[in-house]
Design a protein around this motif. Structure first.
Motif, PDB file in Angstrom:
ATOM      1  N   ALA A 128       0.847  -1.201   0.000  1.00  0.00           N
ATOM      2  CA  ALA A 128       0.000   0.000   0.000  1.00  0.00           C
ATOM      3  C   ALA A 128       0.879   1.246   0.000  1.00  0.00           C
ATOM      4  O   ALA A 128       1.859   1.338   0.737  1.00  0.00           O
ATOM      5  CB  ALA A 128      -0.924  -0.004   1.206  1.00  0.00           C
ATOM      6  N   GLY A 129       0.504   2.203  -0.823  1.00  0.00           N
ATOM      7  CA  GLY A 129       1.283   3.431  -0.933  1.00  0.00           C
ATOM      8  C   GLY A 129       1.029   4.388   0.217  1.00  0.00           C
ATOM      9  O   GLY A 129       0.312   4.078   1.173  1.00  0.00           O
ATOM     10  N   GLY A 130       1.586   5.559   0.108  1.00  0.00           N
ATOM     11  CA  GLY A 130       1.526   6.528   1.205  1.00  0.00           C
ATOM     12  C   GLY A 130       0.272   7.364   1.246  1.00  0.00           C
ATOM     13  O   GLY A 130       0.089   8.144   2.181  1.00  0.00           O
ATOM     14  N   LYS A 131      -0.611   7.233   0.235  1.00  0.00           N
ATOM     15  CA  LYS A 131      -1.806   8.064   0.180  1.00  0.00           C
ATOM     16  C   LYS A 131      -3.059   7.205   0.010  1.00  0.00           C
ATOM     17  O   LYS A 131      -3.040   6.180  -0.652  1.00  0.00           O
ATOM     18  CB  LYS A 131      -1.729   9.063  -0.981  1.00  0.00           C
ATOM     19  CG  LYS A 131      -0.575  10.056  -0.879  1.00  0.00           C
ATOM     20  CD  LYS A 131      -0.734  10.988   0.320  1.00  0.00           C
ATOM     21  CE  LYS A 131       0.396  12.000   0.407  1.00  0.00           C
ATOM     22  NZ  LYS A 131       0.283  12.860   1.612  1.00  0.00           N
ATOM     23  N   ILE A 132      -4.151   7.656   0.643  1.00  0.00           N
ATOM     24  CA  ILE A 132      -5.476   7.080   0.448  1.00  0.00           C
ATOM     25  C   ILE A 132      -6.349   8.168  -0.156  1.00  0.00           C
ATOM     26  O   ILE A 132      -6.418   9.282   0.370  1.00  0.00           O
ATOM     27  CB  ILE A 132      -6.089   6.587   1.770  1.00  0.00           C
ATOM     28  CG1 ILE A 132      -5.225   5.482   2.377  1.00  0.00           C
ATOM     29  CG2 ILE A 132      -7.517   6.088   1.564  1.00  0.00           C
ATOM     30  CD1 ILE A 132      -5.691   5.044   3.750  1.00  0.00           C
ATOM     31  N   LEU A 133      -7.022   7.858  -1.254  1.00  0.00           N
ATOM     32  CA  LEU A 133      -7.882   8.821  -1.933  1.00  0.00           C
ATOM     33  C   LEU A 133      -9.339   8.415  -1.751  1.00  0.00           C
ATOM     34  O   LEU A 133      -9.688   7.247  -1.931  1.00  0.00           O
ATOM     35  CB  LEU A 133      -7.551   8.889  -3.420  1.00  0.00           C
ATOM     36  CG  LEU A 133      -6.098   9.205  -3.797  1.00  0.00           C
ATOM     37  CD1 LEU A 133      -5.925   9.187  -5.305  1.00  0.00           C
ATOM     38  CD2 LEU A 133      -5.679  10.546  -3.229  1.00  0.00           C
ATOM     39  N   GLY A 137       7.318   0.765  -7.828  1.00  0.00           N
ATOM     40  CA  GLY A 137       8.654   0.201  -7.791  1.00  0.00           C
ATOM     41  C   GLY A 137       9.672   1.262  -8.165  1.00  0.00           C
ATOM     42  O   GLY A 137       9.496   1.975  -9.151  1.00  0.00           O
ATOM     43  N   VAL A 138      10.726   1.393  -7.358  1.00  0.00           N
ATOM     44  CA  VAL A 138      11.744   2.428  -7.576  1.00  0.00           C
ATOM     45  C   VAL A 138      13.110   1.747  -7.656  1.00  0.00           C
ATOM     46  O   VAL A 138      13.320   0.690  -7.053  1.00  0.00           O
ATOM     47  CB  VAL A 138      11.728   3.472  -6.435  1.00  0.00           C
ATOM     48  CG1 VAL A 138      12.693   4.608  -6.725  1.00  0.00           C
ATOM     49  CG2 VAL A 138      10.318   4.026  -6.248  1.00  0.00           C
ATOM     50  N   ARG A 139      14.019   2.354  -8.386  1.00  0.00           N
ATOM     51  CA  ARG A 139      15.322   1.729  -8.622  1.00  0.00           C
ATOM     52  C   ARG A 139      16.453   2.722  -8.376  1.00  0.00           C
ATOM     53  O   ARG A 139      16.363   3.893  -8.735  1.00  0.00           O
ATOM     54  CB  ARG A 139      15.388   1.210 -10.052  1.00  0.00           C
ATOM     55  CG  ARG A 139      16.708   0.599 -10.460  1.00  0.00           C
ATOM     56  CD  ARG A 139      16.564  -0.036 -11.834  1.00  0.00           C
ATOM     57  NE  ARG A 139      15.647  -1.172 -11.782  1.00  0.00           N
ATOM     58  CZ  ARG A 139      15.244  -1.848 -12.863  1.00  0.00           C
ATOM     59  NH1 ARG A 139      15.642  -1.484 -14.059  1.00  0.00           N
ATOM     60  NH2 ARG A 139      14.426  -2.874 -12.737  1.00  0.00           N
ATOM     61  N   TYR A 174      13.278  -1.286  -4.944  1.00  0.00           N
ATOM     62  CA  TYR A 174      12.565  -1.182  -3.678  1.00  0.00           C
ATOM     63  C   TYR A 174      11.231  -0.491  -3.926  1.00  0.00           C
ATOM     64  O   TYR A 174      10.974   0.023  -5.026  1.00  0.00           O
ATOM     65  CB  TYR A 174      13.395  -0.419  -2.635  1.00  0.00           C
ATOM     66  CG  TYR A 174      13.656   1.025  -2.988  1.00  0.00           C
ATOM     67  CD1 TYR A 174      12.901   2.060  -2.439  1.00  0.00           C
ATOM     68  CD2 TYR A 174      14.671   1.368  -3.881  1.00  0.00           C
ATOM     69  CE1 TYR A 174      13.136   3.380  -2.765  1.00  0.00           C
ATOM     70  CE2 TYR A 174      14.915   2.687  -4.218  1.00  0.00           C
ATOM     71  CZ  TYR A 174      14.144   3.689  -3.664  1.00  0.00           C
ATOM     72  OH  TYR A 174      14.371   5.001  -3.996  1.00  0.00           O
ATOM     73  N   LEU A 175      10.348  -0.490  -2.916  1.00  0.00           N
ATOM     74  CA  LEU A 175       9.053   0.169  -3.039  1.00  0.00           C
ATOM     75  C   LEU A 175       9.152   1.609  -2.558  1.00  0.00           C
ATOM     76  O   LEU A 175       9.840   1.907  -1.579  1.00  0.00           O
ATOM     77  CB  LEU A 175       7.989  -0.578  -2.222  1.00  0.00           C
ATOM     78  CG  LEU A 175       7.621  -1.975  -2.722  1.00  0.00           C
ATOM     79  CD1 LEU A 175       6.627  -2.621  -1.767  1.00  0.00           C
ATOM     80  CD2 LEU A 175       7.053  -1.919  -4.128  1.00  0.00           C
ATOM     81  N   GLN A 223      17.346   8.926  -3.601  1.00  0.00           N
ATOM     82  CA  GLN A 223      16.229   9.279  -4.461  1.00  0.00           C
ATOM     83  C   GLN A 223      16.231   8.370  -5.690  1.00  0.00           C
ATOM     84  O   GLN A 223      17.224   7.702  -5.994  1.00  0.00           O
ATOM     85  CB  GLN A 223      16.322  10.746  -4.894  1.00  0.00           C
ATOM     86  CG  GLN A 223      16.214  11.732  -3.748  1.00  0.00           C
ATOM     87  CD  GLN A 223      16.282  13.171  -4.205  1.00  0.00           C
ATOM     88  OE1 GLN A 223      16.220  13.462  -5.415  1.00  0.00           O
ATOM     89  NE2 GLN A 223      16.412  14.090  -3.264  1.00  0.00           N
ATOM     90  N   ARG A 224      15.092   8.348  -6.355  1.00  0.00           N
ATOM     91  CA  ARG A 224      14.928   7.504  -7.542  1.00  0.00           C
ATOM     92  C   ARG A 224      16.049   7.764  -8.551  1.00  0.00           C
ATOM     93  O   ARG A 224      16.386   8.911  -8.841  1.00  0.00           O
ATOM     94  CB  ARG A 224      13.564   7.802  -8.158  1.00  0.00           C
ATOM     95  CG  ARG A 224      13.223   7.038  -9.410  1.00  0.00           C
ATOM     96  CD  ARG A 224      11.788   7.311  -9.796  1.00  0.00           C
ATOM     97  NE  ARG A 224      11.414   6.697 -11.041  1.00  0.00           N
ATOM     98  CZ  ARG A 224      11.463   7.290 -12.222  1.00  0.00           C
ATOM     99  NH1 ARG A 224      11.866   8.553 -12.296  1.00  0.00           N
ATOM    100  NH2 ARG A 224      11.115   6.654 -13.316  1.00  0.00           N
ATOM    101  N   ASN A 225      16.650   6.678  -9.050  1.00  0.00           N
ATOM    102  CA  ASN A 225      17.705   6.689 -10.074  1.00  0.00           C
ATOM    103  C   ASN A 225      19.045   7.209  -9.576  1.00  0.00           C
ATOM    104  O   ASN A 225      19.957   7.438 -10.396  1.00  0.00           O
ATOM    105  CB  ASN A 225      17.268   7.482 -11.320  1.00  0.00           C
ATOM    106  CG  ASN A 225      16.185   6.767 -12.094  1.00  0.00           C
ATOM    107  OD1 ASN A 225      16.127   5.535 -12.105  1.00  0.00           O
ATOM    108  ND2 ASN A 225      15.310   7.527 -12.731  1.00  0.00           N
TER     109      ASN A 225
END
Length: 308
Positions: A170-175, A220-222, A237-238, A296-298
């Motif tokens: 689950a991500g960091g936000k709920i809409l 997904g982040v790398r 990682y997530l 951070q990403r990348n």
């Protein structure tokens, strides 16, 4: 006719209805699966429950009702509430029923039968076979996404619990998406951790019919680790978990025997196309003398070597 049946049959029927009503209410009140610590379970599609007689659920357009008049089988019907909030029954014709609770609807039909001199003491039972009008939809990173009935007041946490709790991704936000007055669309964005982990109940909003709850999964982040590590290359990682320099080096198999952890750099691409080079003393981070650095990403982590 029902009034000519033995008295004990009427008492048995009433007792049965009371026991069923209590049993369903007990199920509805049972604790739901915890959100943060939910056990693994096979996803399943929830079935629309039969709502107990004593709930606060109010009937609405599209709901399918099972109407039973004790002793008058010709009046027993399964009917759907029409768009204008009415139903049709033999002898009684078409009449409004929307926005009534089940008990109020039973009392209305019983009164109409009595006033029409069809039954002296009518016993009416209504069950909701299919709930359509007052549901909320929950989608995304929950164990059992789908539509859930709003029987009485229900908050966001309660519906997440009914859906089996949040998945690990689950991500960091709920809409929460809602149709407002005049067709306007309202959008509420809530912080997942603040609600479910920190327990900020000010975010546990009361849901309304037709609300849509969206819980996006984390992306997904790398990042990349190169230089004096055992397995140089990409590290995935997530986005909701994050990753630090030390964690990335560990995920890459850890430093080699020739690694110089005092000479580690982060290569970061900036928005203007230039590259930033950030020096990090991982040796001091390992000793607890410096805070670890969140990547951070990348980002690319370059671990230097000793050359002697």
């Amino acid at each position: 006719m029902g009034r000519n049946r033995p008295r004990f049959e009427l008492m048995a029927r009433s007792l049965y209805r009371w026991v069923v009503g209590i049993a369903i209410i007990g199920v509805a009140a049972a604790p739901t699966v915890g959100i943060a610590g939910a056990q693994e379970a096979e996803p399943s599609t929830p079935e629309a429950p039969r709502v107990g007689l004593d709930t606060e659920y109010r009937l609405g357009a599209g709901d399918v009702l099972s109407v039973d008049v004790f002793g008058l089988e010709e009046l027993d019907r399964k009917v759907r509430v029409s768009r204008d909030g009415t139903i049709s029954l033999p002898l009684l014709g078409t009449f409004p029923i929307a926005d009534l609770t089940q008990r109020a609807a039973e009392q209305l039909i019983a009164r109409m039968l009595k006033e029409g001199n069809y039954v002296r003491e009518p016993q009416v039972s209504i069950f909701v076979e299919e709930i359509v009008s007052r549901t909320v939809s929950i989608q995304g990173a929950v164990r059992n996404p789908g539509s859930y009935p709003l029987a009485g007041r229900k908050t966001l946490l309660a519906v997440i619990g009914e859906a089996g709790g949040l998945r690990q991704d689950a991500g960091g936000k709920i809409l929460v998406l809602r149709h407002g007055v005049g067709g306007d669309r309202q959008r509420f964005e809530l912080d997942t951790d603040q609600l479910t982990i920190q327990g900020d109940l000010s975010l546990d909003i009361e849901l309304q019919p037709a609300d849509v709850v969206m819980i996006p999964a984390a992306r997904g982040v790398r990042v990349y680790v190169t230089g004096a590590v055992e397995r140089p290359g990409k590290v995935d990682y997530l986005s909701n978990e994050g990753i630090t320099v030390l964690q990335a080096i560990t995920a890459a198999g850890g430093p080699t025997a020739r690694a110089n952890l005092k000479n580690v750099h982060i290569l970061r691409q900036l928005a203007d196309g230039t590259q930033d080079r950030i020096k990090v003393n991982v040796a001091r981070i390992q000793k607890g003398k410096l805070d670890d650095v969140v990547l951070q990403r990348n980002d690319t982590v370059v671990v230097g070597e000793w050359f002697f």
